[in-house]
Design a protein around this motif. Structure first.
Motif, PDB file in Angstrom:
ATOM      1  N   ALA A  91       0.837  -1.205   0.000  1.00 18.82           N
ATOM      2  CA  ALA A  91       0.000   0.000   0.000  1.00 18.82           C
ATOM      3  C   ALA A  91       0.873   1.257   0.000  1.00 18.82           C
ATOM      4  CB  ALA A  91      -0.923  -0.009   1.216  1.00 18.82           C
ATOM      5  N   LYS A  92       1.961   1.219   0.743  1.00 13.32           N
ATOM      6  CA  LYS A  92       2.869   2.367   0.782  1.00 13.32           C
ATOM      7  C   LYS A  92       3.586   2.564  -0.553  1.00 13.32           C
ATOM      8  CE  LYS A  92       6.901   4.288   3.152  1.00 13.32           C
ATOM      9  NZ  LYS A  92       7.443   4.798   1.886  1.00 13.32           N
ATOM     10  N   VAL A  93       4.118   1.479  -1.118  1.00 14.73           N
ATOM     11  CA  VAL A  93       4.833   1.578  -2.393  1.00 14.73           C
ATOM     12  C   VAL A  93       3.914   2.139  -3.471  1.00 14.73           C
ATOM     13  CG1 VAL A  93       5.878   0.223  -4.261  1.00 14.73           C
ATOM     14  CG2 VAL A  93       6.529  -0.223  -1.881  1.00 14.73           C
ATOM     15  N   MET A  94       2.688   1.651  -3.532  1.00 15.78           N
ATOM     16  CA  MET A  94       1.759   2.139  -4.546  1.00 15.78           C
ATOM     17  C   MET A  94       1.319   3.565  -4.252  1.00 15.78           C
ATOM     18  SD  MET A  94      -0.432  -1.349  -5.338  1.00 15.78           S
ATOM     19  CE  MET A  94      -1.374  -0.596  -6.660  1.00 15.78           C
ATOM     20  N   GLY A  95       1.067   3.847  -2.973  1.00 12.62           N
ATOM     21  CA  GLY A  95       0.683   5.212  -2.604  1.00 12.62           C
ATOM     22  C   GLY A  95       1.771   6.220  -2.917  1.00 12.62           C
ATOM     23  N   LEU A 176      -5.231 -11.508 -14.043  1.00 13.81           N
ATOM     24  CA  LEU A 176      -4.994 -11.793 -12.636  1.00 13.81           C
ATOM     25  C   LEU A 176      -5.668 -10.705 -11.820  1.00 13.81           C
ATOM     26  CD1 LEU A 176      -1.284 -12.956 -12.677  1.00 13.81           C
ATOM     27  CD2 LEU A 176      -3.248 -14.317 -11.953  1.00 13.81           C
ATOM     28  N   VAL A 177      -6.477 -11.115 -10.873  1.00  9.14           N
ATOM     29  CA  VAL A 177      -7.248 -10.185 -10.062  1.00  9.14           C
ATOM     30  C   VAL A 177      -6.700 -10.200  -8.644  1.00  9.14           C
ATOM     31  CG1 VAL A 177      -9.545  -9.560  -9.231  1.00  9.14           C
ATOM     32  CG2 VAL A 177      -9.277 -10.686 -11.463  1.00  9.14           C
ATOM     33  N   TYR A 178      -6.323  -9.033  -8.154  1.00 11.76           N
ATOM     34  CA  TYR A 178      -5.833  -8.883  -6.783  1.00 11.76           C
ATOM     35  C   TYR A 178      -6.924  -8.229  -5.959  1.00 11.76           C
ATOM     36  CZ  TYR A 178      -1.186 -10.039  -8.513  1.00 11.76           C
ATOM     37  OH  TYR A 178      -0.117 -10.688  -9.082  1.00 11.76           O
ATOM     38  N   ALA A 179      -7.221  -8.830  -4.806  1.00 13.51           N
ATOM     39  CA  ALA A 179      -8.338  -8.337  -4.004  1.00 13.51           C
ATOM     40  C   ALA A 179      -8.143  -8.762  -2.550  1.00 13.51           C
ATOM     41  CB  ALA A 179      -9.661  -8.882  -4.544  1.00 13.51           C
ATOM     42  N   PHE A 180      -9.040  -8.271  -1.718  1.00 10.47           N
ATOM     43  CA  PHE A 180      -9.029  -8.618  -0.293  1.00 10.47           C
ATOM     44  C   PHE A 180     -10.401  -9.143   0.099  1.00 10.47           C
ATOM     45  CE2 PHE A 180      -5.445  -5.928  -0.800  1.00 10.47           C
ATOM     46  CZ  PHE A 180      -4.531  -6.309   0.168  1.00 10.47           C
ATOM     47  N   VAL A 219      -8.516  -4.540  -6.052  1.00 11.82           N
ATOM     48  CA  VAL A 219      -7.553  -3.448  -6.175  1.00 11.82           C
ATOM     49  C   VAL A 219      -6.800  -3.406  -7.496  1.00 11.82           C
ATOM     50  CG1 VAL A 219      -7.260  -3.254  -3.689  1.00 11.82           C
ATOM     51  CG2 VAL A 219      -5.770  -4.784  -4.962  1.00 11.82           C
ATOM     52  N   ARG A 220      -6.792  -4.525  -8.224  1.00 16.16           N
ATOM     53  CA  ARG A 220      -6.000  -4.511  -9.465  1.00 16.16           C
ATOM     54  C   ARG A 220      -6.397  -5.690 -10.340  1.00 16.16           C
ATOM     55  NH1 ARG A 220      -3.370   0.263 -10.535  1.00 16.16           N
ATOM     56  NH2 ARG A 220      -1.598  -0.073 -11.934  1.00 16.16           N
ATOM     57  N   ARG A 221      -6.444  -5.438 -11.666  1.00 16.61           N
ATOM     58  CA  ARG A 221      -6.607  -6.486 -12.675  1.00 16.61           C
ATOM     59  C   ARG A 221      -5.477  -6.303 -13.671  1.00 16.61           C
ATOM     60  NH1 ARG A 221     -10.235  -6.232 -16.068  1.00 16.61           N
ATOM     61  NH2 ARG A 221     -10.945  -8.386 -16.299  1.00 16.61           N
ATOM     62  N   VAL A 222      -4.628  -7.322 -13.804  1.00 12.49           N
ATOM     63  CA  VAL A 222      -3.473  -7.207 -14.702  1.00 12.49           C
ATOM     64  C   VAL A 222      -3.428  -8.420 -15.614  1.00 12.49           C
ATOM     65  CG1 VAL A 222      -2.198  -5.891 -12.974  1.00 12.49           C
ATOM     66  CG2 VAL A 222      -1.855  -8.350 -13.121  1.00 12.49           C
ATOM     67  N   ILE A 231       1.471  -3.205  -8.751  1.00 20.10           N
ATOM     68  CA  ILE A 231       1.149  -4.113  -7.653  1.00 20.10           C
ATOM     69  C   ILE A 231       2.099  -5.307  -7.637  1.00 20.10           C
ATOM     70  CG2 ILE A 231      -0.595  -5.570  -8.816  1.00 20.10           C
ATOM     71  CD1 ILE A 231      -2.148  -5.370  -6.078  1.00 20.10           C
ATOM     72  N   VAL A 232       2.518  -5.750  -8.816  1.00 19.74           N
ATOM     73  CA  VAL A 232       3.478  -6.849  -8.887  1.00 19.74           C
ATOM     74  C   VAL A 232       4.819  -6.393  -8.315  1.00 19.74           C
ATOM     75  CG1 VAL A 232       4.748  -8.391 -10.436  1.00 19.74           C
ATOM     76  CG2 VAL A 232       2.322  -7.935 -10.839  1.00 19.74           C
ATOM     77  N   PHE A 233       5.266  -5.207  -8.725  1.00 25.41           N
ATOM     78  CA  PHE A 233       6.512  -4.679  -8.172  1.00 25.41           C
ATOM     79  C   PHE A 233       6.392  -4.468  -6.667  1.00 25.41           C
ATOM     80  CE2 PHE A 233       9.041  -1.054  -6.722  1.00 25.41           C
ATOM     81  CZ  PHE A 233      10.321  -1.575  -6.945  1.00 25.41           C
ATOM     82  N   GLY A 234       5.267  -3.924  -6.223  1.00 19.68           N
ATOM     83  CA  GLY A 234       5.083  -3.673  -4.803  1.00 19.68           C
ATOM     84  C   GLY A 234       5.164  -4.944  -3.983  1.00 19.68           C
ATOM     85  N   ILE A 235       4.449  -5.973  -4.411  1.00 24.74           N
ATOM     86  CA  ILE A 235       4.476  -7.248  -3.684  1.00 24.74           C
ATOM     87  C   ILE A 235       5.874  -7.842  -3.706  1.00 24.74           C
ATOM     88  CG2 ILE A 235       3.647  -9.631  -3.682  1.00 24.74           C
ATOM     89  CD1 ILE A 235       0.966  -8.579  -4.752  1.00 24.74           C
ATOM     90  N   PHE A 236       6.470  -7.898  -4.898  1.00 18.96           N
ATOM     91  CA  PHE A 236       7.766  -8.559  -5.035  1.00 18.96           C
ATOM     92  C   PHE A 236       8.839  -7.838  -4.225  1.00 18.96           C
ATOM     93  CE2 PHE A 236      11.616  -9.874  -7.452  1.00 18.96           C
ATOM     94  CZ  PHE A 236      11.482 -11.247  -7.282  1.00 18.96           C
TER      95      PHE A 236
END
Length: 386
Positions: A91-95, A176-180, A219-222, A231-236
């Motif tokens: 969340a911080k990296v993307m923000g 790929l769908v990222y969600a909570f 939060v994201r569809r890639v 989001i991929v960079f943020g997670i990785f």
């Protein structure tokens, strides 16, 4: 970051209480609830959340130091909390890059939510680039997820699960769908965590039986496949750096225990402490030389993520590389510490025995040795011909 003192958020007395419980948690194969309660009370779950949202507003480089310190007390506690911190870090990296879609994660962490990391799947070596979990779109923009996630740390206590799944219905190709998703009757947490080490993480299997992510929590569809999406960079980036931080902390604790053992033990042959034995001194020097490189590497790479430095495609080599080096270094240091401490370290009551088992978990986290070497080979030699 030069004035940051991790002992402020993780004072010695808190660290010692966590350390004092670690052996029993490992023995009983339970989640370290008291550790989590004390860390939550100290504001640790919101260290990466901006101050204006109720957090500590720390940088990734500062939290890396905290995780190194926490791991010296209890690697399993540090690794479990890591998975929550990954999502607040993403969340911080993307923000920081102007993408505010995970603000609700930051607000939730400040309010006491515990986020788990639902990415790993059995046999899925694509990891972030693919998923065996079905993500079916709903008319309102939400998604229904069905599948199975493994190594879900914080298994008994998480309140929100960040996950990904594959939507095969999109007209422009699989997404790929990222969600909570919340904890609910549609989620089954299996009590199946019975491992050699890192037992306190309680990284259980999670079965998703049609659990719904609300539209505002998608939060994201890639595109499926390799991606440089934020989001991929943020997670990785956050995952690899904080993971490397935990194992670097394990190495530091093993090194400290080896030094203590060398000072405490006396040679019957010479009558002198082992800290004066040339072979032992060589061994501990080698451990220190191996360890010293990792905190510096972590500091620089974390600072680069914080500052938005663009290493381009080389980021993946740098990140997988530092994780790989941290784990292999930590395993080497623990091995050498066991030899320094002698046969007493072989007993399960000895802290080094637990560290010896805990450190082995590092080889199974992404990026595994094969992936790290493949990434480095492609960076330096070019990709293999198709």
């Amino acid at each position: 970051m030069s004035d940051f003192d991790p002992a402020v958020l993780l004072p010695d007395d808190l660290l010692e209480r966590i350390r004092s419980r670690a052996a029993q948690v490992d023995h009983d194969n339970v989640f370290p609830q008291q550790d989590l309660d004390e860390l939550r009370e100290a504001g640790y779950l919101a260290v990466l959340v901006p101050a204006e949202l109720g957090g500590a507003g720390l940088e990734l480089a500062e939290v890396s130091l905290l995780q190194q310190r926490l791991a010296t007390a209890s690697p399993a506690t540090a690794l479990a909390v890591n998975m929550h911190l990954v999502w607040t870090g993403v969340a911080k990296v993307m923000g920081d890059r102007g993408i505010d879609s995970l603000r609700f994660v930051q607000e939730g962490a400040a309010a006491g939510e515990v986020y788990a990391f639902g990415i790993s799947e059995a046999g899925n070596d694509l990891v972030l680039f693919g998923s065996d979990t079905d993500a079916v779109p709903l008319p309102d923009g939400g998604y229904v997820f069905t599948g199975r996630k493994i190594f879900t740390s914080l298994g008994p206590v998480w309140t929100r699960l960040g996950l990904h799944g594959l939507d095969t219905t999109s007209p422009d190709g699989p997404k790929l769908v990222y969600a909570f998703v919340p904890r609910s009757d549609a989620v089954v947490t299996r009590d199946d965590w019975d491992t050699m080490g890192m037992r306190g993480t309680q990284s259980r299997t999670t079965e998703l039986n049609g659990v719904v992510a609300l539209p505002e929590h998608v939060v994201r569809r890639v595109d499926a496949g390799p991606s440089a999406d934020p989001i991929v960079f943020g997670i990785f980036s956050v995952f690899e750096l904080l993971l490397a931080s935990v194992y670097t902390g394990v190495a530091r604790r093993a090194l400290d225990l080896a030094v203590e053992a060398a000072a405490r033990r006396t040679s019957k042959r010479t009558g002198r402490p082992l800290s004066e034995d040339p072979d032992i001194r060589w061994r501990i020097a080698g451990m220190a030389l191996a360890y010293d490189a990792l905190p510096l590497q972590l500091s620089v790479l974390c600072a680069d993520v914080d500052a938005g430095v663009d290493h381009g495609a080389r980021w993946f080599t740098l990140l997988s590389g530092v994780k790989h080096r941290a784990v292999t270094m930590a395993k080497h240091v623990v091995d050498e510490a066991m030899l320094t401490a002698g046969g007493s370290s072989y007993f399960t009551r000895n802290e080094l025995s637990r560290l010896y088992r805990d450190v082995l978990a590092g080889i199974f986290h992404p990026s595994d040795p094969e992936s790290a070497h493949s990434t480095a080979a492609s960076a330096w030699l070019g990709p293999l011909p198709s």
